[in-house]
Design a protein around this motif. Structure first.
Motif, PDB file in Angstrom:
ATOM      1  N   THR A  33       0.809  -1.218   0.000  1.00  0.00           N
ATOM      2  CA  THR A  33       0.000   0.000   0.000  1.00  0.00           C
ATOM      3  C   THR A  33       0.843   1.269   0.000  1.00  0.00           C
ATOM      4  N   HIS A  50      -3.477   3.051  -9.694  1.00  0.00           N
ATOM      5  CA  HIS A  50      -3.713   2.455  -8.373  1.00  0.00           C
ATOM      6  C   HIS A  50      -3.759   3.570  -7.325  1.00  0.00           C
ATOM      7  N   TYR A  52      -4.972   3.867  -4.508  1.00  0.00           N
ATOM      8  CA  TYR A  52      -4.831   3.486  -3.098  1.00  0.00           C
ATOM      9  C   TYR A  52      -3.358   3.440  -2.666  1.00  0.00           C
ATOM     10  N   ASN A  54       0.187   4.769  -1.718  1.00  0.00           N
ATOM     11  CA  ASN A  54       0.760   5.993  -1.168  1.00  0.00           C
ATOM     12  C   ASN A  54       2.243   6.016  -1.512  1.00  0.00           C
TER      13      ASN A  54
END
Length: 73
Positions: A33, A50, A52, A54
């Motif tokens: 993630t 993507h 999501y 970070n």
């Protein structure tokens, strides 16, 4: 994928290269993630596809002599 990034802390922290960071299959399979991108020559490949993920991108020259401490307070 032919290879996966090195698992530093089981199921939590991986060390890989730009091939790993740009392979959505690897990212999704490992449940990644967050990506720390420390280079001046590699984009955040999956940032748009993507959302999501970070990213923290530190624009440093990818050489053995580079002092990465300058990027951290």
């Amino acid at each position: 994928a032919e290879s996966y990034p090195n698992e530093i802390f089981p199921g939590r922290l991986y060390l890989g290269d730009w091939h790993h960071a740009s392979d959505s299959h690897i990212i999704e399979t490992l449940g990644i993630t967050h990506i720390l991108n420390i280079t001046d020559s590699c984009e955040n490949y999956l940032a748009d596809s993507h959302p999501y993920l970070n990213y923290l991108h530190l624009d440093l020259h990818d050489e053995r002599e580079t002092d990465v401490k300058v990027a951290f307070q």
